[in-house]
Design a protein around this motif. Sequence first.
Motif, PDB file in Angstrom:
ATOM      1  N   ILE A 142       0.838  -1.199   0.000  1.00 58.34           N
ATOM      2  CA  ILE A 142       0.000   0.000   0.000  1.00 58.34           C
ATOM      3  C   ILE A 142       0.873   1.249   0.000  1.00 58.34           C
ATOM      4  CG2 ILE A 142      -1.673   1.321   1.346  1.00 58.34           C
ATOM      5  CD1 ILE A 142      -2.742  -1.431   2.324  1.00 58.34           C
ATOM      6  N   ALA A 145       2.285   1.982  -3.244  1.00 58.26           N
ATOM      7  CA  ALA A 145       1.347   2.409  -4.288  1.00 58.26           C
ATOM      8  C   ALA A 145       1.245   3.926  -4.366  1.00 58.26           C
ATOM      9  CB  ALA A 145      -0.024   1.797  -4.028  1.00 58.26           C
ATOM     10  N   ILE A 146       1.573   4.597  -3.270  1.00 59.54           N
ATOM     11  CA  ILE A 146       1.536   6.059  -3.295  1.00 59.54           C
ATOM     12  C   ILE A 146       2.928   6.551  -3.697  1.00 59.54           C
ATOM     13  CG2 ILE A 146       0.975   8.123  -1.997  1.00 59.54           C
ATOM     14  CD1 ILE A 146      -0.462   6.340   0.019  1.00 59.54           C
ATOM     15  N   PRO A 147       3.046   7.259  -4.812  1.00 62.03           N
ATOM     16  CA  PRO A 147       4.373   7.731  -5.224  1.00 62.03           C
ATOM     17  C   PRO A 147       5.046   8.517  -4.109  1.00 62.03           C
ATOM     18  CG  PRO A 147       2.770   8.141  -6.949  1.00 62.03           C
ATOM     19  CD  PRO A 147       2.004   7.631  -5.773  1.00 62.03           C
ATOM     20  N   LEU A 149       7.094  11.055  -3.689  1.00 59.05           N
ATOM     21  CA  LEU A 149       7.017  12.514  -3.587  1.00 59.05           C
ATOM     22  C   LEU A 149       5.617  12.946  -3.143  1.00 59.05           C
ATOM     23  CD1 LEU A 149       8.402  15.246  -4.040  1.00 59.05           C
ATOM     24  CD2 LEU A 149       7.560  15.196  -6.378  1.00 59.05           C
ATOM     25  N   LEU A 150       4.597  12.254  -3.683  1.00 56.75           N
ATOM     26  CA  LEU A 150       3.218  12.606  -3.319  1.00 56.75           C
ATOM     27  C   LEU A 150       2.953  12.344  -1.852  1.00 56.75           C
ATOM     28  CD1 LEU A 150       0.804  11.502  -6.132  1.00 56.75           C
ATOM     29  CD2 LEU A 150       1.654  13.750  -5.547  1.00 56.75           C
ATOM     30  N   ILE A 242       7.927  23.910  -3.676  1.00 60.11           N
ATOM     31  CA  ILE A 242       6.494  24.140  -3.820  1.00 60.11           C
ATOM     32  C   ILE A 242       5.884  24.713  -2.550  1.00 60.11           C
ATOM     33  CG2 ILE A 242       6.045  22.494  -5.668  1.00 60.11           C
ATOM     34  CD1 ILE A 242       5.229  20.469  -3.617  1.00 60.11           C
TER      35      ILE A 242
ATOM     36  N   VAL B   9      -4.876   2.596   0.356  1.00 61.11           N
ATOM     37  CA  VAL B   9      -4.432   3.950   0.006  1.00 61.11           C
ATOM     38  C   VAL B   9      -5.467   4.969   0.470  1.00 61.11           C
ATOM     39  CG1 VAL B   9      -3.941   5.506  -1.908  1.00 61.11           C
ATOM     40  CG2 VAL B   9      -3.008   3.195  -1.917  1.00 61.11           C
ATOM     41  N   ALA B 231       4.249   6.941 -12.308  1.00 64.50           N
ATOM     42  CA  ALA B 231       4.191   7.545 -10.988  1.00 64.50           C
ATOM     43  C   ALA B 231       5.067   8.786 -10.928  1.00 64.50           C
ATOM     44  CB  ALA B 231       4.635   6.536  -9.931  1.00 64.50           C
ATOM     45  N   SER B 235       3.650  12.584 -10.410  1.00 65.27           N
ATOM     46  CA  SER B 235       3.932  13.383  -9.219  1.00 65.27           C
ATOM     47  C   SER B 235       4.793  14.582  -9.569  1.00 65.27           C
ATOM     48  CB  SER B 235       4.554  12.545  -8.091  1.00 65.27           C
ATOM     49  OG  SER B 235       5.429  11.585  -8.580  1.00 65.27           O
ATOM     50  N   GLY B 236       5.599  14.437 -10.624  1.00 64.28           N
ATOM     51  CA  GLY B 236       6.376  15.591 -11.074  1.00 64.28           C
ATOM     52  C   GLY B 236       5.506  16.686 -11.669  1.00 64.28           C
ATOM     53  N   ILE B 238       3.144  18.242 -10.477  1.00 66.48           N
ATOM     54  CA  ILE B 238       2.883  19.339  -9.544  1.00 66.48           C
ATOM     55  C   ILE B 238       3.869  20.469  -9.810  1.00 66.48           C
ATOM     56  CG2 ILE B 238       2.876  20.023  -7.115  1.00 66.48           C
ATOM     57  CD1 ILE B 238       2.110  17.195  -6.416  1.00 66.48           C
ATOM     58  N   MET B 253      -3.474  20.787  -7.321  1.00 65.73           N
ATOM     59  CA  MET B 253      -2.912  20.338  -6.046  1.00 65.73           C
ATOM     60  C   MET B 253      -2.038  21.422  -5.449  1.00 65.73           C
ATOM     61  SD  MET B 253      -1.928  16.384  -6.691  1.00 65.73           S
ATOM     62  CE  MET B 253      -1.295  16.107  -5.053  1.00 65.73           C
ATOM     63  N   VAL B 265      -5.692  18.505  -1.826  1.00 67.57           N
ATOM     64  CA  VAL B 265      -4.402  17.816  -1.877  1.00 67.57           C
ATOM     65  C   VAL B 265      -4.615  16.304  -1.816  1.00 67.57           C
ATOM     66  CG1 VAL B 265      -2.152  17.569  -0.793  1.00 67.57           C
ATOM     67  CG2 VAL B 265      -3.322  19.766  -0.737  1.00 67.57           C
ATOM     68  N   MET B 266      -5.454  15.879  -0.854  1.00 65.70           N
ATOM     69  CA  MET B 266      -5.660  14.447  -0.657  1.00 65.70           C
ATOM     70  C   MET B 266      -6.308  13.820  -1.890  1.00 65.70           C
ATOM     71  SD  MET B 266      -4.217  14.024   2.055  1.00 65.70           S
ATOM     72  CE  MET B 266      -3.557  15.142   3.267  1.00 65.70           C
ATOM     73  N   VAL B 269      -3.694  13.350  -4.475  1.00 63.08           N
ATOM     74  CA  VAL B 269      -2.833  12.205  -4.145  1.00 63.08           C
ATOM     75  C   VAL B 269      -3.564  10.900  -4.450  1.00 63.08           C
ATOM     76  CG1 VAL B 269      -1.710  10.998  -2.244  1.00 63.08           C
ATOM     77  CG2 VAL B 269      -1.580  13.473  -2.370  1.00 63.08           C
ATOM     78  N   ILE B 272      -3.959  10.223  -8.293  1.00 61.70           N
ATOM     79  CA  ILE B 272      -2.693   9.816  -8.911  1.00 61.70           C
ATOM     80  C   ILE B 272      -2.305   8.411  -8.445  1.00 61.70           C
ATOM     81  CG2 ILE B 272      -0.232  10.352  -9.069  1.00 61.70           C
ATOM     82  CD1 ILE B 272      -0.958  13.280  -9.051  1.00 61.70           C
ATOM     83  N   SER B 273      -2.519   8.136  -7.144  1.00 60.22           N
ATOM     84  CA  SER B 273      -2.193   6.791  -6.656  1.00 60.22           C
ATOM     85  C   SER B 273      -3.053   5.745  -7.349  1.00 60.22           C
ATOM     86  CB  SER B 273      -2.410   6.712  -5.149  1.00 60.22           C
ATOM     87  OG  SER B 273      -1.623   7.664  -4.496  1.00 60.22           O
ATOM     88  N   VAL B 276      -1.668   5.065 -10.664  1.00 62.93           N
ATOM     89  CA  VAL B 276      -0.465   4.243 -10.529  1.00 62.93           C
ATOM     90  C   VAL B 276      -0.836   2.783 -10.288  1.00 62.93           C
ATOM     91  CG1 VAL B 276       1.553   3.840  -9.067  1.00 62.93           C
ATOM     92  CG2 VAL B 276       0.965   6.152  -9.774  1.00 62.93           C
ATOM     93  N   CYS B 277      -1.848   2.554  -9.418  1.00 65.09           N
ATOM     94  CA  CYS B 277      -2.291   1.177  -9.146  1.00 65.09           C
ATOM     95  C   CYS B 277      -2.777   0.510 -10.419  1.00 65.09           C
ATOM     96  CB  CYS B 277      -3.429   1.175  -8.127  1.00 65.09           C
ATOM     97  SG  CYS B 277      -2.870   1.404  -6.446  1.00 65.09           S
TER      98      CYS B 277
END
Lengths: 302, 319, 324
Positions: A142, A145-147, A149-150, A242, B9, B231, B235-236, B238, B253, B265-266, B269, B272-273, B276-277
């Motif tokens: 899990i 799964a979250i990059p 940086l994010l 940022i 997630v 991914a 994320s880049g 942003i 974001m 923001v959430m 995230v 994007i997650s 990615v999944c």
Amino acid sequence: MHGHLVKERKELDLRALENMAVKKTLWQDVLARFLKNKSGIAGFVIVVIMILLILFAPLLTRFDYDAQSFPDRFLYPSSLHPFGTDNFGRDLFTRMLYGGRISFMIAIIATFISAVIGTIFGSAAGYFGGVVDTIISRFLDIMMAIPGLLLAIAISAVLGPGPINTAFALSIGGIAMSARIIRATVMAIKTNEYIEAAKATGSRNFRIIRKHILPNTIAPLIVNSTMSIGGSIMGIAGLSFIGLGVKPPTPEWGSILNVGRDYIRDFWPMTVFPALFIMLTIFGFNLLGDALRDALDPRLKD
Amino acid sequence: MVIPIMLGVVIIVFSLSFLAPGDPVSTALGEGYTQEQYDAQAAYMGLDKSYIEQLVSYLVNLVTKFDLGKSYFSIIPIETELAARFPVSAMLGLFGIALTVLIGIPLGIFSAIKQYSVLDYGLTAIAMIMAAIPGFVLSILCVVLFGVQLRWLPLVGLDTPKHWILPVATSAFPGIAGMMRMTRTTMLEVIRQDYISTARSKGLKENVIIVKHALKNCLIPLVTIIGGSVAMVLSGSIIVENIFSIRGIGTYMYSGISSSDYPVVMAGVLVISFVVCIVNLLVDILYAFIDPRIKTIYGTRMTKRKKPAVLPGAASEVV
Amino acid sequence: MNLLEIKGLTIHYAMRANTVHAVNNVSLVIEPGQTLGLVGETGAGKTTTARGIMRLIQTPPGKIVSGEILFEGVDLLKISSAEMRSIRGKSISMIFQDPMSALNPILTVGEQIAEVIHLHEKCSKREAEERSREMLEMVGIRPERAGEYPHQFSGGMKQRVVIAIALACSPKLLIADEPTTALDVTIQAQVLDMMRELKDKLNTSMLLITHDLGVVAETCDAVAIMYAGEIVEYGSLERLFHNPKHPYTLGLFGSIPSLDKDTDRLNPIRGLMPDPSALPKGCKFRERCDYACDECRKEEQSLREIEPGHTVRCMRVAGGVLNG
């Protein structure tokens, strides 16, 4: 009876000495391999110079990183201000040195936290296997799964800016990576016979992990940590860039760069110098990490 | 496997926003409000319930209505904003990944098949340098060089094809070094295999050997890293979108970050997650198409084969 | 005319710090239909020699420094790489040591056999596929299995597929690099028998690389013993087996367990092969040799004929010390 014990003790000491001798030559081998690697030495030199610069910052500059001077704003590099001055007339060279302190400190703390927590999770998962492994591994899945940086952005958005918060935010993303590496290493070592032997003689789990398994994870951990310090420095700069991470007026490379961006059209030193420092440091750590990997595990080399 | 991970997630991201300091209700209301107004706003935002209740309703809303929560400041639903902005970010990301692949893989191959040559050493050194340049640093330097000094390229927005050059190039750049190194390493691994020697001893041409025999065997690690670069590029975004003022998920974001609008923001995230999944899932499926060994595992599990794949049929057939 | 004649082949690997002298001044001859066994321990340069014949030495770091490889009178080292490609797989083919990795895991075995046929026989893809099935049948695999992937075959079956690829275009010379080393002992014999049978059927000559003298005794017509990149003894099977002369050859025979003789233990050759990047002057074997003398240290040894068709690289043998 007593004599027997003494004899056994002696044998143990001898064996410990032998072990030390083996270890010594092992590390000597590693050192010899490392010294042959020119780019590794270059990386080492870069990193050492950076560390010396930031450690001896007070000796290297006459200015205070916070001293503003309105008339001296936006000065180009000169003998007085080697990197020029910023939008508040502060000496950029001084701010770069002190900014490096923040970056290195955060990166080292973040790497340390993720290495420690990752080692705990990874060795537990790898050593015990079964349900423990399943739970930890799913959790790591899990997290992965979250990059990275994010995840760091999300955490620091919640925690707010600041060095400690940034270190924490960056460390969470690193845990999964180091835990995976440790887990794989431990699983590979676990099957070795000497672990079986230790188990057979009734050693406790914790002792086996500490005595026999963890020492073998040091090499991959060193490599991963070296790489991760470079990555963290990149992450800190990115977060500060940022508006998370470290906020002005605290000097930090990414935030200096971010402020410099506003003056990009007319004044280049505020963007170019922080950019150079960030790149050079990451470059140094990458070279060093690569060389360490090659030296510690010659099998991985191509 | 993907569903539980996505669920995990969501829980993590939701819990993060729950832990956020400050009082979102008063933030949303601004200065001067009555207790009734406060309670009404809290109820509207669903913040008057317990953690578990909030989590459950968040999940239910997410699954049934694709509801990603409410922004503190804007009445436009987050999902609407994200949906409107997603195509731009996706396009930028796709172009970025395409560029990464188109540059990284061929260079990696050249580097590997010319191992020990000047070209190889040069490319490896360039890759090392590239890996040390963070995306945002590169973007800034590109802006300075091409936009400000040379004035070749526009710096803001995505109005013309010319506008796309810098954003795509800078979002591709951080991945190129990794792609190149990965390609080189796997390629070196593969061309050392005996089956490449077998192919050579058949008298095949070198380019046939590289494409038909070697490259196909590199695909699994390459597909993995291409999946990983999704991914990275997203994320880049942003940073890249922010620098070039592109109205995508990234800038949304970023605005959420700078105004402490956590739900925004959430949600970013989370989305994007999810992407990615899903990409990871696609990568797993692709594996089966690329590698017959994996296909066999799936094949025997799903459809009953006429005879077992390896034994005992093989054993009875002499040897 | 000899099918293959190697004259003074020398191959070096230039590493960063030093040069590995893998093959030094090797000369060999294979007549049509004949099988030559190339015997030696790991690292003796057998595989490098074989790859050299195929011109499959990776350059850099490898380099064929000097020598001639005459195949049907044509020096393979002088022809263009396109001409060399038309010989590989067609006139000379090679079998590699490990069948587990010698087949491409992502192509069907049928495709891998058909590929070489299609390339050299100028036939359509369909014909090539048809012939690949015939080849499978020839090596004892059901032709229906052409559509399966290598991982669906056992080790011995894979080696049969490898042999089918190598023999698909009826080559004149087959180079087999330890073709049975990676297989189970029971399967080794079957594969070897099959190879011998097919070789006779197709009238193919063979260079068989092995470290197993038993395999040599059963398969070969002539034997060359290789040590530290050099041929140390070379002759017909009969002469060499009945009258082994070089101390190293004697050592090899001594380390085979014998059921006839009542020996308690094996007699392995003591010591290790010298580092090929720092070969000693004089006889390369002298440090492990029971008969070494001061002379062995000084002089480069040359191959000397001790009886017709039997040469030995040892001055003690030539000097009569070891005769008898």
